[in-house]
Each structure stands twice: as C-alpha cells, then as structure tokens.
Design an enzyme around this catalytic site. Structure first.
Site, PDB file in Angstrom:
ATOM      1  N   GLU A  15       0.838  -1.196   0.000  1.00  0.00           N
ATOM      2  CA  GLU A  15       0.000   0.000   0.000  1.00  0.00           C
ATOM      3  C   GLU A  15       0.870   1.242   0.000  1.00  0.00           C
ATOM      4  O   GLU A  15       1.969   1.245   0.535  1.00  0.00           O
ATOM      5  CB  GLU A  15      -0.840   0.033   1.275  1.00  0.00           C
ATOM      6  CG  GLU A  15      -1.878  -1.047   1.315  1.00  0.00           C
ATOM      7  CD  GLU A  15      -2.537  -1.133   2.680  1.00  0.00           C
ATOM      8  OE1 GLU A  15      -3.740  -1.349   2.718  1.00  0.00           O
ATOM      9  OE2 GLU A  15      -1.843  -0.979   3.695  1.00  0.00           O
ATOM     10  N   CYS A  64      -5.961   2.094   8.579  1.00  0.00           N
ATOM     11  CA  CYS A  64      -5.861   0.674   8.897  1.00  0.00           C
ATOM     12  C   CYS A  64      -4.730   0.401   9.852  1.00  0.00           C
ATOM     13  O   CYS A  64      -4.572  -0.686  10.356  1.00  0.00           O
ATOM     14  CB  CYS A  64      -5.641  -0.135   7.642  1.00  0.00           C
ATOM     15  SG  CYS A  64      -4.103   0.264   6.872  1.00  0.00           S
TER      16      CYS A  64
END
Ligand code: SAH
Length: 352
Positions: A95, A339
């Site tokens: 990511e 997250c």
C-alpha cells in the site's frame, strides 16, 4: 530457457543510467536524458523519450521492465487522501498513500511486504514479512501518484517511509531509494522533506547517524518506560530505552538535529498521568519533540483509541511537563488509510 526478471526502470539512479548507456556504447549524457525523462517528465515508456534514437529506445524497452505496479485498489477519502494497493511483479501487494497538506503533497511509502517487528497494536505485523522491497519498488510507489499529479501541474514535495515494514530492517534499499528521490537532477525532493520512521533498531540508527545525509529520522516510541514498551514492542527487549536513548544522543550530537518521536495514544495503556511524568523524565535535557497520534483502531487486538477530549488533556499535560509536542489529526479515516499500516499523517498541528 529461463530468463531473469528484468529490472524495473525505477531501480537505477543517475550514475547507474549513465553506466548503462556507456555499456551500450552510448555517451553518458544519454543516461542523464533518460533520468530526466523519468523523474522530471515522469515518462513510463521509452517511447515517450522523443530525443532518444528509435533503436536505442527499443533497446531500453527490451532491457528493462517499464511497467509501474498495477493499481488493484484505489480509495479516495473525503479529505482527498488517496490510498492505493499496488501489485508488484511477483504478485505481492503493498500500500501507499498520498496526503495533501497546506505545505505540500506527501507520499507514505511501504518498505517491506509485511513486517517482522511484531508491535502488538499494529496491523502490519499481522502479516509476517514476505520480503524486502527493492529501492525501485519504493520509487514506483511515488511515481504511481506523481504521474497523475503532473497532469495538474502538481508535484510530490514530501516522502515519509512510514508504510508497511520496518525501513531499518531493509536499510540499504531504503537509503538507495531516498537518495534517488533526493537527487535534484530528478525528483529533487529535499532531504529534510524525507522522513524515515523506525521502531528503534539501535545498530541501524547508529549507522544512519554516521551517514552524511540530512534525511529526517522519526522514532516510534509509544511508551515511556521499558515495562510498558516491552509489552507492545518486541524490539524493546532487544534494544531497551537506555540503549535507544543512548544512540539517539549520538545521533543528535553528530547531526545537531532535534529528536522526533511518535507516540500513539492507546486508551488506558499509555495515557495516564504516570506516563506523562515518565515521558517528561525520559526526554528531559534532550532537544526532543513528540508527535502525539490518536491510535487508529485495528480489529481484535484489544487496543482502543483515546477520545478527542482525552487526547487534548494528554497533550496539555505533556506540554505543561515541559515536553514539546503536537497532537496530530488523522487523515483518510473514512477509507482505511486508518488501517494502522498506512495511517495518514496529518497536516495541521493542533494547538490546544
Ligand atoms: N516500522 C516503522 C515504520 C512503519 S509504521 C516504525 O515503527 O516506525 C509507521 C508508524 O505507524 C509507527 O509509528 C507505528 O507504530 C504507527 N502505527 C502502527 N499502527 C498504528 C495504528 N493502528 N494507529 C496509529 N499508528 C500506528
């Protein structure tokens, strides 16, 4: 016949492009041209390089992998934060996040696929390290945003190596990456606009302290005593606070830089008045600065974030105890840039 995987076009630095060109019987300045096409004009194919001869463009095409990682998922939050999930050439996923601040645009880069540091509050550690990223794969994360931004005449001005992974567990590749991003013949992102965050691998901090570069260092502290830090960060058992602070003093003396700490606020764990006192004691006499960060809740690990009011109270108490600090706002909370791996960082430093 087995062929080796071609090198990603973002793997080479300025000198390596020159060397490659010389090895192909071309002049070194061809390498400078290619470097400039990639990092000034954000070309992703030799076919865009109009001042390079056609047969040499074909050679380039054949010799390198010109595919930026595929964007398999892209989330845009209300505040404009963009999180991308990229698929690397071996199929692994990483990511990266783009954040917009009043001072510029910042990309949060992952340095490993997974992480072995095992911090109990962090989502990244739930996936053990599969492998280190190559410098070119970190650069590809930056370029995957920069190309789009360039269409609006915008550029990335800051990089934080605060994504998935422990950068100092992949020291050489991370350093190659930030040096390449810093090269002012290319992206030219100022060293002081590039921050590497570590959980505290002491020998690597020592190595970094002795490097001639001006990149920023951030330390994930998260607890002011060994008793607490041992519970959430296994790295503390290998390198307890006395050793960590010792090497940071060396770093401060060598670099003449202020020390930057990150301290996530975990409800009922590290937000007590005792913690305020312990933090002040730990940092007393040091030129230090603490970023207090509201924790982004990760499922099923037992930790909870503090509410805004308690965060402000903690901030207040820490400031009154004489520690310079800021309380960060979260970015991209509505997408899961919250997250815990790629939390987005903040712009506005909130002052109480
Ligand atoms: N391994 C490096 C960099 C990656 S993590 C390091 O430890 O510094 C980047 C930062 O995010 C670290 O300070 C990490 O402790 C913090 N972090 C991890 N999970 C988080 C969460 N759920 N909420 C807020 N910050 C978190």
């Amino acid at each position: 016949m087995l062929t080796a995987r071609k090198e990603l076009f973002t793997s080479l630095n300025f000198l390596e492009w020159q060397d490659y060109c010389v090895s192909q019987g071309a002049k070194p300045y061809r390498g400078s041209q290619i470097f400039s096409w990639i990092y000034r004009k954000y070309a992703v194919s030799p076919q865009e390089m109009s001042d390079i001869a056609k047969d040499f463009r074909e050679k380039l095409e054949a010799d390198f992998d010109w595919q930026l990682p595929e964007i398999v998922q892209r989330q845009v939050s209300r505040d404009g934060t963009i999180k991308q999930l990229l698929k690397l050439s071996d199929g692994t996923l990483v990511e990266c996040v783009l954040m917009h601040y009043d001072y510029g645009k910042s990309v949060c880069v992952s340095s490993q696929v997974g992480c072995n540091m095992g911090c109990s509050f962090c989502a990244s550690g739930q996936l053990k390290k599969q492998r280190d990223l190559k410098s070119g794969e970190m650069m590809a994360q930056v370029l995957s945003f920069q190309r789009d931004l360039a269409m609006e005449n915008q550029r990335i001005s800051h990089i934080v190596v605060m994504g998935i992974g422990e950068p100092f567990d992949n020291y050489d590749e991370v350093l190659d990456f930030v040096k390449n991003a810093n090269d002012d013949r290319g992206l030219g992102i100022g060293a002081r606009h590039i921050t590497i965050s570590t959980c505290g691998i002491v020998p690597m901090i020592r190595r970094f302290a002795n490097e001639p570069y001006q990149f920023n260092l951030a330390i994930s502290l998260h607890a002011p005593t060994d008793a607490l830090r041992d519970q959430i960060m296994p790295v503390n058992k290998a390198y307890p606070l006395s050793e960590l602070m010792g090497v940071l003093d060396e770093y401060a003396a060598l670099s003449n830089r202020r020390l930057t700490f990150e301290y996530i606020l975990l409800k009922g764990f590290n937000d007590s008045p005792d913690c305020v006192r312990a933090l002040a004691k730990l940092l007393r006499g040091r030129n230090a600065y603490v970023n207090l960060i509201p924790y982004n809740t990760v499922d099923n690990n037992g930790f909870q974030t503090v509410d805004y009011k308690s965060a402000l109270q903690f901030y207040d108490a820490v400031s009154k105890a004489g520690v310079k600090c800021t309380l960060r706002q979260k970015h991209g909370e509505d997408i899961d840039a919250a997250c815990g791996q790629l939390r987005a960082f903040v712009s506005g430093e909130m002052k109480a």
